[in-house]
Design an enzyme around this catalytic site. Structure first.
Site, PDB file in Angstrom:
ATOM      1  CG  MET A  30      37.021 -42.719-117.090  1.00 33.28           C
ATOM      2  SD  MET A  30      35.128 -42.052-115.992  1.00 33.28           S
ATOM      3  CE  MET A  30      34.657 -41.180-117.493  1.00 33.28           C
ATOM      4  CB  ALA A  32      35.138 -44.602-124.709  1.00 34.92           C
ATOM      5  N   GLY A  36      42.694 -38.564-128.453  1.00 37.89           N
ATOM      6  CA  GLY A  36      43.114 -37.696-127.435  1.00 37.89           C
ATOM      7  C   GLY A  36      43.868 -38.639-126.448  1.00 37.89           C
ATOM      8  CG  HIS A  37      41.871 -41.810-124.177  1.00 36.83           C
ATOM      9  ND1 HIS A  37      40.495 -41.665-124.807  1.00 36.83           N
ATOM     10  CD2 HIS A  37      41.389 -41.282-122.995  1.00 36.83           C
ATOM     11  CE1 HIS A  37      39.699 -41.472-124.169  1.00 36.83           C
ATOM     12  NE2 HIS A  37      40.091 -41.261-122.933  1.00 36.83           N
ATOM     13  CD  GLN A  61      35.500 -39.824-112.865  1.00 35.16           C
ATOM     14  OE1 GLN A  61      36.236 -40.478-112.066  1.00 35.16           O
ATOM     15  NE2 GLN A  61      35.719 -39.062-113.994  1.00 35.16           N
ATOM     16  CD  GLN A 153      40.017 -35.521-114.923  1.00 33.48           C
ATOM     17  OE1 GLN A 153      38.839 -35.915-114.967  1.00 33.48           O
ATOM     18  NE2 GLN A 153      41.090 -35.778-115.960  1.00 33.48           N
ATOM     19  CB  SER A 185      34.979 -35.834-126.152  1.00 36.00           C
ATOM     20  OG  SER A 185      34.109 -36.223-124.936  1.00 36.00           O
ATOM     21  NE  ARG A 187      30.046 -37.677-120.727  1.00 35.90           N
ATOM     22  CZ  ARG A 187      30.938 -37.511-119.641  1.00 35.90           C
ATOM     23  NH1 ARG A 187      31.900 -36.473-119.761  1.00 35.90           N
ATOM     24  NH2 ARG A 187      30.935 -38.144-118.647  1.00 35.90           N
TER      25      ARG A 187
END
Lengths: 284, 284
Positions: A30, A32, A36-37, A61, A153, A185, A187
């Site tokens: 998504m 940002a 991690g990505h 979602q 997930q 994350s 977030r």
């Protein structure tokens, strides 16, 4: 790196690549983007000849009152990061291209979607599963890599892909962590510096549980209670759930059973930011 | 003709055919093959290099009290008919292969699935859409042909395939009819000889409506009422629904609108056998 916004164009490119016997790996995001990505892209680069990254903040979602509108969307920065990480195609459609006015289909993954994250976020896994199936249809990958951080997930995706006979290999990638163990994350940027320090308690709770299990304890319910108390000892931390679950079904696991894998999963609010983490345990 | 029962084997064959640039057409059936199915195979043969027929009586699209268990299953006869019609691969899986114990995913096509056939048969279109998506995933066709007899089914399939970005062309094939106009159907064999005669009233009602429209009438609601009265004049006929609808949404259409296509759709019980039929109208 080519940026594609049109689903039909992306689909045509993917079909052409398949006919050229290219092995396609996809990483769905998504945006940002963080370490991690990028670790998922690195893994995709090792496994696949062509790497597609999807970047789409999927409205279906997010629940009402969740952070869909304030979700960060630093597109130029994301595109630059994807390019340097070696992404070949960045698929970044508009909401309208993914959900035109006539759109009406939703996928229901069944009971697993109602537990834990699903209980906290009604409709979340249905929206997530729907967009994952759409993105698999558009990017036609041989391999799709998802982080194990979103463990439920990942399990839901494996369930839906198997149930709908979608020919793709789903690979889980290890959680990327900061130096104090906090899982990376998108977030995390919402955390104040004080909250950021407290946030390491999720990983400390995991380590506590791991130590107890290493010492031979099998009373998972009791260990979870102790780990939860540890989390809640931080002034701004509030546990949503913290539980051991069966890895395949996400049904609660009260006792360790030899030969069975389970996960310790947790959702914790630090101030107003909701964080999740998990750890996999195998028992001999 | 090769008979395949294993989904993974069928999927591997289909993927291999695609890599060999074979154009694959699929015809999905629940068996009990009749002229209607064979006309779909004929069309598939004209359009595609390889023709796959699926034969699966899908339990998830039957409601409680419907005819799942007594649905005819003349497998040897079906296989012979498929072979003579020029089917290359007959995919006939077991229920367990399609829905193993851990299975849990369902597809909800949205509001269109709750109207008319969907209202009479709750869950029917969800079960149907789910198995169609599964069978598309297994047979990986370029083209899938469905009869226009199940007009709402065809519209639901187009909706779900577009919504889930499945790369396949959906083609509707004209209704095959007996000499008196009765649409061919696996369920026609349930009719007694007296009921069989009465059953032609569905087509007579269509012809009545067509004549009224040819004469320039635009009051579709009134025409539908007259056609319904005609149907119910047969002693053992009972109308479930009989209505003009917008072709794309299946919302009722009370008046003819220039430039818009609509369908006259009907479900009629003759004795204990439920029959459906429909006709497409365009207005200048």
């Amino acid at each position: 790196m080519q940026i594609i916004t049109n689903p039909a164009e992306m689909q045509a490119i993917a079909e052409k690549l398949r006919l050229q016997h290219q092995y396609i790996g996809v990483v769905m995001t998504m945006g940002a983007l963080h370490e991690g990505h990028l670790s998922l892209v690195k893994l995709a680069r090792e496994k696949a000849g062509t790497v597609i990254m999807t970047l789409f903040v999927n409205p279906t979602q997010f629940g009402p009152g969740e952070d869909f509108h304030r979700y960060p969307r630093p597109f130029e920065q994301d595109a630059a990061l994807a390019r340097s990480a070696g992404v070949d195609y960045l698929f970044a459609p508009s909401t309208e291209a993914m959900y035109p006015e006539s759109y009406s289909t939703m996928i229901d993954p069944g009971p697993i979607a109602t537990r834990f994250e699903g209980a906290s976020r009604p409709g979340h896994f249905s929206g997530m599963a729907t967009v994952v199936v759409k993105l698999l249809g558009i990017t036609r990958p041989h391999l799709a890599i998802f982080g194990e951080k979103d463990a439920q997930q990942l399990t839901v995706i494996r369930r839906v892909v198997a149930d709908l006979n979608i020919a793709v290999t789903i690979l889980g990638a290890p959680v990327a962590r900061e130096s104090d163990g906090l899982a990376t994350s998108s977030r995390n940027i919402y955390l104040s510096s004080d909250e950021r320090q407290q946030a390491s308690v999720l990983y400390r709770a995991i380590r506590y549980a791991a130590e107890q299990i290493e010492q031979g304890r099998a009373d998972l319910d009791a260990i979870a209670s102790e780990a939860e108390a540890l989390v809640n000892s931080e002034p701004d931390a509030q546990t949503g759930y913290l539980s051991f679950v069966d890895e395949a079904t996400f049904e609660p696991a009260a006792k360790a059973a030899p030969g069975k894998a389970c996960r310790l999963i947790m959702a914790v609010r630090i101030g107003s930011t909701r964080l999740i983490d998990n750890w996999r345990f195998e028992f001999q």
